[in-house]
Structure formats: C-alpha cells, structure tokens
Scaffold this active site. Structure first.
Site, PDB file in Angstrom:
ATOM      1  CE1 TYR A  54      -3.478  -2.488  -0.099  1.00  0.00           C
ATOM      2  CE2 TYR A  54      -3.952  -2.077   2.206  1.00  0.00           C
ATOM      3  CZ  TYR A  54      -4.239  -2.721   1.029  1.00  0.00           C
ATOM      4  OH  TYR A  54      -5.294  -3.596   0.979  1.00  0.00           O
ATOM      5  CE  LYS A  98       1.132  -5.556  -9.109  1.00  0.00           C
ATOM      6  NZ  LYS A  98      -0.105  -4.760  -9.346  1.00  0.00           N
ATOM      7  CB  SER A 159      -6.240 -11.110   0.195  1.00  0.00           C
ATOM      8  OG  SER A 159      -6.967 -10.066  -0.406  1.00  0.00           O
ATOM      9  CD  GLN A 181      -8.974  -7.417   2.615  1.00  0.00           C
ATOM     10  OE1 GLN A 181      -8.618  -6.456   1.932  1.00  0.00           O
ATOM     11  NE2 GLN A 181      -8.549  -7.581   3.871  1.00  0.00           N
ATOM     12  N   GLY A 263     -12.259   2.298   3.231  1.00  0.00           N
ATOM     13  CA  GLY A 263     -11.105   3.160   3.115  1.00  0.00           C
ATOM     14  C   GLY A 263     -11.486   4.586   2.743  1.00  0.00           C
TER      15      GLY A 263
END
Length: 299
Positions: A54, A98, A159, A181, A263
């Site tokens: 994050y 990535k 998740s 999640q 959020g």
C-alpha cells in the site's frame, strides 16, 4: 460495534478501516493518522487493514509513525496486513517485473519489514495478498505455520483466493486459515453465485470485503446499473443515513458475516462508517438492491 470471532484469541470489528489510501492524503503526519485511528476507535472500529504494498510500500510506515507518537494506541487495535506482491516501487524498485512471491524467504522477510515499519511486535492477522501461480504450498504453508508458532503473527488468512487456491494452501498447513479478503459489493456480485461465499460459509469462515463501495462508483453515481442509485438514495433517506451506509448494510445482512473494509482519508466520513450498523435491511429490501445491481429480475 459488533465483532466477528476468527480464533479463540482474535476477533475483528465488524467494519474494518482500510489504509490503502493512507499515503494519498495531503496530510500524512503522525498526528493526522492518529486522528483517523481514534475516529475509528470512537465507533468501536478497532481493526486496521494494511498491506506491505500500500502506498508504494509507504503506508505501513505512516501507521508506525502514529503508533510511535501515541504510545498505547496500538494496543487498542487489531493489525491486519498482507504480503506477496512485488512491484517495481519502494524497497522493491529494482524488480524487473511485477510479480508474486510466496517463498518462505520473502514471506518471512515481509513480516519482519512490516513489524519494523509499523513499530509493533506482533501482526494480529497476516494475509497472502494474491494467489501465486508459482506457489509451493508446502513451503508457503510451513512458513505461515512457523510465523504463528513464533508469536510474530497471531493468525493467518488469504486475499483474492478462489476455493481451490484456499484448499491447496490449507492442505499443507497445521494452522487454520481464518478469512479470505475478496472484492464484494453491489458492483461485484459474482461471489454470491460463483461459489466463493458459499465455500467460506460452509466452512464457517467469515470473509472480508475489499472495495465494498465499488471503488467509489456507488457514491459517485458512475455505476451502470439503472435504478440502483435512486433506490440506495431512497433507503438512505428513509433511514436517515447516507448511501454508503446502505450499500455496506447490504453486505452486513449476508449470513456469512462479511466484514467490509472501508477506506477513506476524510475524518468526517470516517466518523460515519458505523452508521451502516443502524440500517434495517429485510429480505425484500436486500433483493430490491440486488435486482437493480443485476440489471434484471432474478430468475
């Protein structure tokens, strides 16, 4: 605030505060982050959701600065964080591409980094962030078991896993996985019918829901579903809450005990996150919203 029990020693608040946007705020000072946490705590929202990635690997440190500035604040919270996404940013700036890394070395180092950055000695709940197509489930499973045995992690989950990903990892573990999640909202209905929620519900595993407002589209009116926003607005007016509270209450009404991860960086919005628990949502109201979200009547 209602709570959801995950283990004998861990429960989370029914609504979880998501910190994926923490570094996007104009004010990232320790005092301002502390104010956000305290605004959550005032409503009984004690669970803080983080991830190593994050904010380009910066958000955990921002929370850690708040904990350093306000001794005792961490003891009022449950800390959730995630690992395994490696993106060319921050401490992984030299990554060529990535990718995901569920190797023992990476998961263990990620935990050490998270503990250091957040200035804590224990992660209450660690999640594997994304399914890794190169995962050696025996290696990853042993790493997670050992982290729990060490006391550095209280409980573990995943998740964005599908049922088969969950079963594969769990088959190589002694420690039970306690949550998944996944993305669930009035804009993301697939989990209700593709087996994701049914699988968790059968096992008595409460899910967490990321992006419960459809990335903000339910609030902005950008959603494509005709009639959905007017219906949300009507119910919100009838129950004296905002549209977001109704959309979240729709998730809370599901028997699997969904925990929405909310959020926002706006203190006034944080102060109203608990309003979702005030909304009455009977079966017909639930299906009215579901019908509009589908764009057609149920079969």
């Amino acid at each position: 605030m209602d709570r959801v029990t995950l283990t004998d020693t861990l429960s989370l608040s029914r609504i979880v505060y998501g910190m994926w946007r923490l570094s996007e705020d104009r004010d990232t000072s320790a005092g301002h982050v502390q104010a956000k946490v305290e605004a959550c705590l005032e409503q009984g929202i004690t669970s803080m959701d983080q991830a190593d990635i994050y904010g380009g690997y910066e958000a955990e440190a921002l929370l850690g600065a708040a904990f350093k500035a306000a001794p005792g604040l961490r003891d009022k919270c449950e800390i959730v964080t995630k690992c395994d996404i490696v993106a060319p940013a921050g401490r992984h700036a030299d990554a060529r591409v990535k990718h995901y890394d569920t190797s023992r070395a990476h998961v263990t180092q990620s935990v050490e980094d998270s503990l250091r950055l957040m200035a804590i000695d224990r992660i209450d709940l660690l999640l594997i962030h994304r399914p890794d197509p190169l995962m050696d489930h025996h290696e990853t499973g042993r790493a997670l078991d050992d982290l729990v045995a060490s006391g550095k992690v209280g409980a573990v989950g995943v998740s964005n896993f599908r049922p088969w990903d969950w079963s594969l990892l769990q088959s190589a573990m002694q420690t039970p996985l306690v949550t998944n999640q996944i993305e669930i909202s009035l804009n993301r209905l697939e989990p209700f019918t593709n087996g994701d929620l049914a699988f968790l519900q059968e096992k008595g595993v409460p899910p967490m829901a990321w992006s419960p407002l459809g990335g903000g589209s339910l609030m902005s009116g950008e959603s494509d579903q005709k009639g959905l926003r007017p219906t949300l607005a009507r119910v919100a007016k009838e129950q004296n809450v905002d549209i977001a509270a109704v959309a979240v209450a729709w998730l809370l009404a599901h028997p699997s005990k969904i925990m929405p991860v909310m959020g926002t960086n706006t203190l006034s919005r944080i102060a109203t996150l608990g309003d979702a628990l005030k909304v009455e949502m009977d079966r017909q109201a639930w299906f009215e919203l579901y019908t509009h979200a589908l764009g057609h009547e149920v079969p």
